[in-house]
Design a protein around this motif. Structure first.
Motif, PDB file in Angstrom:
ATOM      1  N   TYR A 121       0.871  -1.176   0.000  1.00  0.00           N
ATOM      2  CA  TYR A 121       0.000   0.000   0.000  1.00  0.00           C
ATOM      3  C   TYR A 121       0.907   1.225   0.000  1.00  0.00           C
ATOM      4  N   VAL A 122       0.652   2.153  -0.913  1.00  0.00           N
ATOM      5  CA  VAL A 122       1.522   3.321  -1.084  1.00  0.00           C
ATOM      6  C   VAL A 122       0.684   4.588  -0.936  1.00  0.00           C
ATOM      7  N   LEU A 123       1.125   5.465  -0.044  1.00  0.00           N
ATOM      8  CA  LEU A 123       0.492   6.773   0.132  1.00  0.00           C
ATOM      9  C   LEU A 123       1.498   7.846  -0.247  1.00  0.00           C
ATOM     10  N   ALA A 137      -2.658  -1.908   4.638  1.00  0.00           N
ATOM     11  CA  ALA A 137      -1.855  -0.954   5.411  1.00  0.00           C
ATOM     12  C   ALA A 137      -1.534  -1.455   6.809  1.00  0.00           C
ATOM     13  N   HIS A 138      -1.577  -2.769   7.001  1.00  0.00           N
ATOM     14  CA  HIS A 138      -1.089  -3.353   8.241  1.00  0.00           C
ATOM     15  C   HIS A 138       0.411  -3.594   8.109  1.00  0.00           C
ATOM     16  N   GLY A 139       1.069  -3.660   9.243  1.00  0.00           N
ATOM     17  CA  GLY A 139       2.492  -3.930   9.247  1.00  0.00           C
ATOM     18  C   GLY A 139       3.305  -2.662   9.360  1.00  0.00           C
ATOM     19  N   PRO A 140       4.630  -2.811   9.492  1.00  0.00           N
ATOM     20  CA  PRO A 140       5.495  -1.626   9.651  1.00  0.00           C
ATOM     21  C   PRO A 140       5.546  -0.789   8.385  1.00  0.00           C
ATOM     22  N   SER A 141       5.529   0.505   8.567  1.00  0.00           N
ATOM     23  CA  SER A 141       5.574   1.413   7.421  1.00  0.00           C
ATOM     24  C   SER A 141       6.995   1.884   7.179  1.00  0.00           C
ATOM     25  N   THR A 142       7.252   2.273   5.936  1.00  0.00           N
ATOM     26  CA  THR A 142       8.518   2.881   5.554  1.00  0.00           C
ATOM     27  C   THR A 142       8.219   4.283   5.038  1.00  0.00           C
ATOM     28  N   VAL A 143       8.831   5.282   5.640  1.00  0.00           N
ATOM     29  CA  VAL A 143       8.555   6.676   5.303  1.00  0.00           C
ATOM     30  C   VAL A 143       9.746   7.260   4.558  1.00  0.00           C
ATOM     31  N   PRO A 150      -7.063   2.557   3.838  1.00  0.00           N
ATOM     32  CA  PRO A 150      -8.028   1.516   3.464  1.00  0.00           C
ATOM     33  C   PRO A 150      -8.841   1.123   4.692  1.00  0.00           C
ATOM     34  N   VAL A 151     -10.138   0.953   4.511  1.00  0.00           N
ATOM     35  CA  VAL A 151     -11.007   0.581   5.627  1.00  0.00           C
ATOM     36  C   VAL A 151     -11.929  -0.557   5.196  1.00  0.00           C
ATOM     37  N   ALA A 152     -12.461  -1.242   6.186  1.00  0.00           N
ATOM     38  CA  ALA A 152     -13.489  -2.256   5.955  1.00  0.00           C
ATOM     39  C   ALA A 152     -14.757  -1.816   6.669  1.00  0.00           C
ATOM     40  N   VAL A 153     -15.891  -2.055   6.050  1.00  0.00           N
ATOM     41  CA  VAL A 153     -17.190  -1.755   6.666  1.00  0.00           C
ATOM     42  C   VAL A 153     -17.681  -3.042   7.310  1.00  0.00           C
ATOM     43  N   THR A 154     -17.837  -3.015   8.612  1.00  0.00           N
ATOM     44  CA  THR A 154     -18.214  -4.223   9.342  1.00  0.00           C
ATOM     45  C   THR A 154     -19.677  -4.245   9.764  1.00  0.00           C
ATOM     46  N   GLY A 155     -20.401  -3.154   9.543  1.00  0.00           N
ATOM     47  CA  GLY A 155     -21.812  -3.100   9.909  1.00  0.00           C
ATOM     48  C   GLY A 155     -22.306  -1.669   9.878  1.00  0.00           C
ATOM     49  N   HIS A 156     -23.558  -1.486  10.250  1.00  0.00           N
ATOM     50  CA  HIS A 156     -24.110  -0.138  10.302  1.00  0.00           C
ATOM     51  C   HIS A 156     -25.360  -0.134  11.162  1.00  0.00           C
ATOM     52  N   ASP A 157     -25.712   1.045  11.640  1.00  0.00           N
ATOM     53  CA  ASP A 157     -26.987   1.282  12.291  1.00  0.00           C
ATOM     54  C   ASP A 157     -27.364   2.727  12.033  1.00  0.00           C
ATOM     55  N   GLU A 158     -28.329   3.244  12.767  1.00  0.00           N
ATOM     56  CA  GLU A 158     -28.809   4.595  12.483  1.00  0.00           C
ATOM     57  C   GLU A 158     -27.766   5.668  12.795  1.00  0.00           C
ATOM     58  N   GLU A 169      -3.392   1.868  14.656  1.00  0.00           N
ATOM     59  CA  GLU A 169      -2.396   2.913  14.888  1.00  0.00           C
ATOM     60  C   GLU A 169      -2.506   4.062  13.892  1.00  0.00           C
ATOM     61  N   LEU A 170      -3.307   3.884  12.816  1.00  0.00           N
ATOM     62  CA  LEU A 170      -3.431   4.914  11.798  1.00  0.00           C
ATOM     63  C   LEU A 170      -4.677   5.780  11.963  1.00  0.00           C
ATOM     64  N   LEU A 171      -5.615   5.348  12.782  1.00  0.00           N
ATOM     65  CA  LEU A 171      -6.842   6.113  12.976  1.00  0.00           C
ATOM     66  C   LEU A 171      -6.647   7.149  14.071  1.00  0.00           C
ATOM     67  N   ALA A 172      -6.882   8.404  13.731  1.00  0.00           N
ATOM     68  CA  ALA A 172      -6.756   9.473  14.718  1.00  0.00           C
ATOM     69  C   ALA A 172      -7.936   9.426  15.688  1.00  0.00           C
ATOM     70  N   PRO A 173      -7.696   9.413  16.996  1.00  0.00           N
ATOM     71  CA  PRO A 173      -8.818   9.380  17.946  1.00  0.00           C
ATOM     72  C   PRO A 173      -9.568  10.697  17.963  1.00  0.00           C
ATOM     73  N   GLY A 174     -10.818  10.633  18.423  1.00  0.00           N
ATOM     74  CA  GLY A 174     -11.648  11.818  18.514  1.00  0.00           C
ATOM     75  C   GLY A 174     -12.592  11.936  17.336  1.00  0.00           C
TER      76      GLY A 174
END
Length: 334
Positions: A89-91, A156-162, A215-223, A233-238
Protein backbone atom coordinates in the motif's frame (compact mmCIF):
# COMPACT_ATOMS: atom_id res chain seq x y z
CA UNK A 1 7.60 27.14 -5.41
CA UNK A 2 10.68 25.06 -4.50
CA UNK A 3 9.88 21.39 -4.41
CA UNK A 4 11.41 18.72 -2.19
CA UNK A 5 13.27 15.93 -3.94
CA UNK A 6 12.58 12.41 -2.70
CA UNK A 7 14.31 9.18 -3.57
CA UNK A 8 11.28 7.06 -4.46
CA UNK A 9 11.30 3.46 -3.19
CA UNK A 10 11.12 0.95 -6.04
CA UNK A 11 7.85 -0.46 -4.69
CA UNK A 12 6.29 3.01 -4.76
CA UNK A 13 7.58 3.68 -8.26
CA UNK A 14 6.14 0.39 -9.55
CA UNK A 15 2.70 1.19 -8.12
CA UNK A 16 2.79 4.80 -9.33
CA UNK A 17 3.67 3.72 -12.85
CA UNK A 18 1.44 0.66 -12.97
CA UNK A 19 -1.81 1.09 -11.03
CA UNK A 20 -4.91 1.57 -13.15
CA UNK A 21 -7.03 3.32 -10.52
CA UNK A 22 -5.85 5.46 -7.61
CA UNK A 23 -7.60 7.25 -4.75
CA UNK A 24 -6.99 11.02 -4.71
CA UNK A 25 -7.85 13.26 -1.75
CA UNK A 26 -8.04 17.03 -1.46
CA UNK A 27 -9.13 19.31 1.36
CA UNK A 28 -12.19 21.47 1.99
CA UNK A 29 -12.21 24.97 3.51
CA UNK A 30 -13.78 23.59 6.71
CA UNK A 31 -10.91 21.17 7.31
CA UNK A 32 -12.53 18.11 5.78
CA UNK A 33 -11.32 15.88 2.98
CA UNK A 34 -12.88 14.57 -0.21
CA UNK A 35 -11.56 11.33 -1.69
CA UNK A 36 -12.35 10.16 -5.20
CA UNK A 37 -10.91 7.75 -7.75
CA UNK A 38 -8.76 8.76 -10.71
CA UNK A 39 -6.90 6.90 -13.46
CA UNK A 40 -3.47 8.53 -13.72
CA UNK A 41 -2.26 6.16 -16.50
CA UNK A 42 1.27 6.09 -15.12
CA UNK A 43 1.90 9.83 -15.43
CA UNK A 44 4.98 10.29 -13.28
CA UNK A 45 8.49 11.70 -13.49
CA UNK A 46 10.74 10.11 -10.88
CA UNK A 47 13.64 12.47 -11.59
CA UNK A 48 11.39 15.52 -11.24
CA UNK A 49 9.67 14.03 -8.15
CA UNK A 50 6.25 14.59 -9.70
CA UNK A 51 3.13 12.53 -10.27
CA UNK A 52 0.18 13.74 -12.33
CA UNK A 53 -3.43 12.96 -13.08
CA UNK A 54 -6.08 14.68 -15.17
CA UNK A 55 -9.60 15.94 -14.71
CA UNK A 56 -11.90 18.25 -16.66
CA UNK A 57 -13.53 21.65 -16.35
CA UNK A 58 -16.75 19.75 -15.69
CA UNK A 59 -15.57 19.32 -12.07
CA UNK A 60 -14.88 22.94 -11.07
CA UNK A 61 -15.35 22.48 -7.31
CA UNK A 62 -12.48 19.96 -7.17
CA UNK A 63 -10.24 22.34 -9.10
CA UNK A 64 -11.23 25.37 -7.02
CA UNK A 65 -10.45 23.57 -3.78
CA UNK A 66 -7.07 22.35 -5.02
CA UNK A 67 -6.22 25.85 -6.21
CA UNK A 68 -7.18 27.23 -2.79
CA UNK A 69 -5.29 24.52 -0.89
CA UNK A 70 -2.77 22.56 -2.96
CA UNK A 71 -2.12 19.82 -0.41
CA UNK A 72 -3.28 16.56 -1.97
CA UNK A 73 -2.60 12.85 -1.49
CA UNK A 74 -2.74 9.79 -3.71
CA UNK A 75 -3.27 6.25 -2.41
CA UNK A 76 -2.13 3.35 -4.59
CA UNK A 77 -4.46 0.89 -2.95
CA UNK A 78 -5.24 -1.89 -5.44
CA UNK A 79 -3.30 -3.74 -8.09
CA UNK A 80 -6.50 -4.79 -9.89
CA UNK A 81 -6.18 -4.69 -13.70
CA UNK A 82 -2.92 -2.75 -13.54
CA UNK A 83 0.73 -3.64 -14.14
CA UNK A 84 2.37 -3.53 -10.70
CA UNK A 85 2.95 -6.96 -9.20
CA UNK A 86 3.61 -6.43 -5.48
CA UNK A 87 1.04 -5.97 -2.70
CA UNK A 88 2.33 -2.83 -0.97
CA UNK A 89 0.00 0.00 0.00
CA UNK A 90 1.52 3.32 -1.08
CA UNK A 91 0.49 6.77 0.13
CA UNK A 92 2.02 9.77 -1.68
CA UNK A 93 1.52 13.26 -0.24
CA UNK A 94 2.49 16.58 -1.78
CA UNK A 95 1.47 19.93 -3.19
CA UNK A 96 -0.33 20.32 -6.47
CA UNK A 97 -0.19 22.79 -9.30
CA UNK A 98 -2.91 22.97 -11.94
CA UNK A 99 -2.20 23.16 -15.66
CA UNK A 100 -5.41 24.60 -17.08
CA UNK A 101 -4.05 25.02 -20.61
CA UNK A 102 -1.78 22.07 -21.39
CA UNK A 103 0.19 22.16 -24.62
CA UNK A 104 -0.76 20.12 -27.66
CA UNK A 105 2.35 18.03 -27.08
CA UNK A 106 1.34 17.23 -23.53
CA UNK A 107 -2.16 16.24 -24.62
CA UNK A 108 -0.70 13.98 -27.31
CA UNK A 109 1.60 12.37 -24.74
CA UNK A 110 -1.41 11.77 -22.50
CA UNK A 111 -3.26 9.91 -25.26
CA UNK A 112 -0.19 7.78 -25.93
CA UNK A 113 0.28 7.01 -22.21
CA UNK A 114 -3.38 6.10 -21.72
CA UNK A 115 -3.61 3.34 -24.34
CA UNK A 116 -1.80 0.60 -22.36
CA UNK A 117 -4.20 1.28 -19.47
CA UNK A 118 -7.46 2.19 -21.21
CA UNK A 119 -7.15 0.57 -24.64
CA UNK A 120 -6.74 1.94 -28.14
CA UNK A 121 -8.21 5.36 -28.76
CA UNK A 122 -11.18 5.23 -31.11
CA UNK A 123 -10.52 7.04 -34.39
CA UNK A 124 -12.59 8.25 -37.32
CA UNK A 125 -14.54 11.34 -38.28
CA UNK A 126 -17.45 10.71 -35.91
CA UNK A 127 -15.26 9.54 -33.02
CA UNK A 128 -12.86 12.46 -33.45
CA UNK A 129 -15.79 14.90 -33.24
CA UNK A 130 -17.38 13.12 -30.28
CA UNK A 131 -14.17 12.85 -28.25
CA UNK A 132 -12.65 16.22 -29.16
CA UNK A 133 -13.44 17.91 -25.84
CA UNK A 134 -12.75 14.74 -23.84
CA UNK A 135 -9.22 14.54 -25.25
CA UNK A 136 -8.36 18.19 -25.85
CA UNK A 137 -9.86 19.99 -22.85
CA UNK A 138 -8.13 18.07 -20.09
CA UNK A 139 -6.75 19.73 -16.98
CA UNK A 140 -3.52 18.36 -15.49
CA UNK A 141 -2.94 18.25 -11.74
CA UNK A 142 0.79 17.90 -11.08
CA UNK A 143 1.81 16.88 -7.57
CA UNK A 144 5.30 17.57 -6.26
CA UNK A 145 5.78 14.82 -3.70
CA UNK A 146 6.83 15.67 -0.14
CA UNK A 147 6.34 12.31 1.54
CA UNK A 148 5.91 8.69 0.41
CA UNK A 149 4.77 6.05 2.88
CA UNK A 150 4.62 2.34 2.06
CA UNK A 151 3.17 -0.57 3.98
CA UNK A 152 3.90 -4.22 3.13
CA UNK A 153 0.23 -5.08 2.63
CA UNK A 154 -2.66 -3.44 0.77
CA UNK A 155 -4.59 -3.31 4.05
CA UNK A 156 -1.85 -0.95 5.41
CA UNK A 157 -1.09 -3.35 8.24
CA UNK A 158 2.49 -3.93 9.25
CA UNK A 159 5.49 -1.63 9.65
CA UNK A 160 5.57 1.41 7.42
CA UNK A 161 8.52 2.88 5.55
CA UNK A 162 8.56 6.68 5.30
CA UNK A 163 10.49 8.57 2.63
CA UNK A 164 10.63 12.28 3.41
CA UNK A 165 9.58 14.01 6.65
CA UNK A 166 8.70 11.66 9.49
CA UNK A 167 5.07 10.64 9.93
CA UNK A 168 3.40 13.24 12.18
CA UNK A 169 1.50 12.60 15.37
CA UNK A 170 -2.27 12.22 15.21
CA UNK A 171 -4.13 15.50 14.65
CA UNK A 172 -6.29 16.91 17.41
CA UNK A 173 -10.03 16.40 17.21
CA UNK A 174 -11.98 18.98 15.24
CA UNK A 175 -14.79 21.29 16.22
CA UNK A 176 -18.18 19.68 15.38
CA UNK A 177 -20.11 21.30 12.51
CA UNK A 178 -22.90 23.73 13.39
CA UNK A 179 -25.54 21.37 12.01
CA UNK A 180 -24.40 18.52 14.22
CA UNK A 181 -22.52 15.29 13.58
CA UNK A 182 -25.37 12.81 13.14
CA UNK A 183 -26.08 11.25 9.71
CA UNK A 184 -27.85 13.44 7.15
CA UNK A 185 -28.37 10.72 4.56
CA UNK A 186 -29.98 7.32 5.27
CA UNK A 187 -27.25 4.99 6.50
CA UNK A 188 -29.07 1.82 5.43
CA UNK A 189 -29.46 3.18 1.91
CA UNK A 190 -25.75 4.05 1.74
CA UNK A 191 -24.85 0.58 2.98
CA UNK A 192 -26.86 -0.96 0.13
CA UNK A 193 -25.28 1.37 -2.42
CA UNK A 194 -21.74 0.38 -1.47
CA UNK A 195 -22.39 -3.33 -0.88
CA UNK A 196 -21.03 -4.37 -4.29
CA UNK A 197 -18.13 -1.87 -4.30
CA UNK A 198 -15.10 -3.70 -2.90
CA UNK A 199 -12.56 -0.88 -2.58
CA UNK A 200 -13.25 1.35 0.45
CA UNK A 201 -11.07 4.23 1.65
CA UNK A 202 -11.26 6.96 4.26
CA UNK A 203 -9.54 10.37 4.13
CA UNK A 204 -9.02 13.11 6.69
CA UNK A 205 -6.71 16.06 7.23
CA UNK A 206 -3.52 15.04 9.01
CA UNK A 207 -1.66 17.00 11.66
CA UNK A 208 0.70 18.53 9.07
CA UNK A 209 -2.16 19.58 6.79
CA UNK A 210 -1.80 16.80 4.21
CA UNK A 211 -4.71 14.44 3.59
CA UNK A 212 -4.32 10.96 5.03
CA UNK A 213 -5.97 8.17 3.01
CA UNK A 214 -6.52 4.79 4.68
CA UNK A 215 -8.03 1.52 3.46
CA UNK A 216 -11.01 0.58 5.63
CA UNK A 217 -13.49 -2.26 5.96
CA UNK A 218 -17.19 -1.75 6.67
CA UNK A 219 -18.21 -4.22 9.34
CA UNK A 220 -21.81 -3.10 9.91
CA UNK A 221 -24.11 -0.14 10.30
CA UNK A 222 -26.99 1.28 12.29
CA UNK A 223 -28.81 4.60 12.48
CA UNK A 224 -25.67 6.31 13.86
CA UNK A 225 -23.46 5.45 10.89
CA UNK A 226 -21.19 2.91 9.25
CA UNK A 227 -18.96 0.78 11.47
CA UNK A 228 -15.41 0.83 10.11
CA UNK A 229 -12.15 -0.96 10.85
CA UNK A 230 -8.64 0.09 9.85
CA UNK A 231 -5.15 -0.42 11.23
CA UNK A 232 -5.68 0.99 14.75
CA UNK A 233 -2.40 2.91 14.89
CA UNK A 234 -3.43 4.91 11.80
CA UNK A 235 -6.84 6.11 12.98
CA UNK A 236 -6.76 9.47 14.72
CA UNK A 237 -8.82 9.38 17.95
CA UNK A 238 -11.65 11.82 18.51
CA UNK A 239 -14.06 13.37 16.05
CA UNK A 240 -13.32 14.98 12.68
CA UNK A 241 -14.60 15.64 9.18
CA UNK A 242 -13.69 12.86 6.79
CA UNK A 243 -14.29 11.68 3.26
CA UNK A 244 -15.22 8.13 2.29
CA UNK A 245 -14.90 6.41 -1.08
CA UNK A 246 -16.25 3.08 -2.28
CA UNK A 247 -15.62 2.06 -5.87
CA UNK A 248 -15.30 -0.78 -8.36
CA UNK A 249 -13.92 -1.04 -11.89
CA UNK A 250 -13.16 -3.58 -14.59
CA UNK A 251 -10.21 -3.86 -17.00
CA UNK A 252 -9.56 -0.61 -18.90
CA UNK A 253 -11.82 1.12 -16.36
CA UNK A 254 -14.93 -0.22 -18.06
CA UNK A 255 -17.96 -0.48 -15.79
CA UNK A 256 -16.71 2.03 -13.23
CA UNK A 257 -18.94 2.45 -10.17
CA UNK A 258 -18.14 4.97 -7.46
CA UNK A 259 -19.71 6.55 -4.42
CA UNK A 260 -18.10 9.53 -2.72
CA UNK A 261 -19.28 10.56 0.73
CA UNK A 262 -18.46 13.31 3.21
CA UNK A 263 -19.29 13.07 6.86
CA UNK A 264 -18.14 12.92 10.46
CA UNK A 265 -15.76 10.28 11.81
CA UNK A 266 -15.69 9.34 15.48
CA UNK A 267 -12.97 7.10 16.92
CA UNK A 268 -13.62 6.39 20.58
CA UNK A 269 -13.23 3.47 22.99
CA UNK A 270 -12.07 1.11 20.27
CA UNK A 271 -15.06 1.85 18.03
CA UNK A 272 -15.00 3.71 14.69
CA UNK A 273 -18.28 5.20 13.45
CA UNK A 274 -18.72 7.18 10.24
CA UNK A 275 -21.84 9.37 10.01
CA UNK A 276 -22.50 10.30 6.34
CA UNK A 277 -23.56 13.88 5.57
CA UNK A 278 -23.47 13.95 1.75
CA UNK A 279 -23.40 11.16 -0.80
CA UNK A 280 -22.99 11.16 -4.57
CA UNK A 281 -22.47 8.26 -6.94
CA UNK A 282 -22.08 7.21 -10.54
CA UNK A 283 -22.17 3.91 -12.41
CA UNK A 284 -20.97 3.41 -15.96
CA UNK A 285 -22.31 0.55 -18.09
CA UNK A 286 -19.98 -2.43 -18.61
CA UNK A 287 -19.56 -1.57 -22.29
CA UNK A 288 -16.48 0.18 -23.66
CA UNK A 289 -18.39 1.69 -26.57
CA UNK A 290 -21.26 3.01 -24.46
CA UNK A 291 -18.85 4.39 -21.88
CA UNK A 292 -16.78 6.14 -24.56
CA UNK A 293 -19.88 7.79 -26.04
CA UNK A 294 -20.98 8.90 -22.58
CA UNK A 295 -17.53 10.34 -21.78
CA UNK A 296 -17.55 12.30 -25.03
CA UNK A 297 -21.02 13.74 -24.49
CA UNK A 298 -20.36 14.59 -20.84
CA UNK A 299 -17.12 16.36 -21.77
CA UNK A 300 -18.92 18.47 -24.40
CA UNK A 301 -21.66 19.34 -21.95
CA UNK A 302 -19.20 20.13 -19.16
CA UNK A 303 -17.09 22.43 -21.30
CA UNK A 304 -20.10 24.35 -22.59
CA UNK A 305 -21.41 24.77 -19.06
CA UNK A 306 -17.98 25.96 -17.84
CA UNK A 307 -17.77 28.53 -20.63
CA UNK A 308 -21.36 29.69 -20.10
CA UNK A 309 -21.15 30.19 -16.33
CA UNK A 310 -17.66 31.69 -16.25
CA UNK A 311 -15.94 28.70 -14.63
CA UNK A 312 -13.03 28.79 -17.07
CA UNK A 313 -12.23 32.44 -16.39
CA UNK A 314 -12.69 32.04 -12.63
CA UNK A 315 -10.30 29.07 -12.46
CA UNK A 316 -7.68 30.93 -14.47
CA UNK A 317 -7.94 33.87 -12.07
CA UNK A 318 -7.53 31.55 -9.08
CA UNK A 319 -4.53 29.85 -10.68
CA UNK A 320 -2.90 33.24 -11.32
CA UNK A 321 -3.44 34.32 -7.69
CA UNK A 322 -1.81 31.23 -6.21
CA UNK A 323 -2.97 29.35 -3.08
CA UNK A 324 -5.29 31.32 -0.84
CA UNK A 325 -4.30 32.22 2.69
CA UNK A 326 -7.05 29.84 3.78
CA UNK A 327 -4.86 26.92 2.67
CA UNK A 328 -2.85 27.38 5.86
CA UNK A 329 -5.85 27.18 8.17
CA UNK A 330 -5.63 25.01 11.26
CA UNK A 331 -6.78 21.38 10.81
CA UNK A 332 -9.90 22.03 12.93
CA UNK A 333 -11.15 24.32 10.17
CA UNK A 334 -10.61 27.57 12.09
Amino acid sequence: MTRTHLSWPDTAYEAIKGDLTVAAAYLTPAGGAVVTSVSPVGLADRAANEVSFTTSLGFPKKLERILHNPRVSLAYHTRAHGFAAHSHYVLAQGRASVDLQPSAQRLAELMHASEPFLGRTKRGRVWDWLLREYHQDRVFIDVGLERIVTWPDLSAHGPSTVTGPSWPQHPAGQRPPKNGTTPRVPVSQLARQIAALPHRLLAYQGADGHPVILPVAVTGHDETGLRLTAPPELLAPGGRRAGFLAHAFRPQCVGVSMRTVTGWLTVKDGETVYAPHTSAGMAAPPSKTVMTVANGLLAKQGLRRAQRNGTTARLRDLAAQGPAHGSERHPDGT
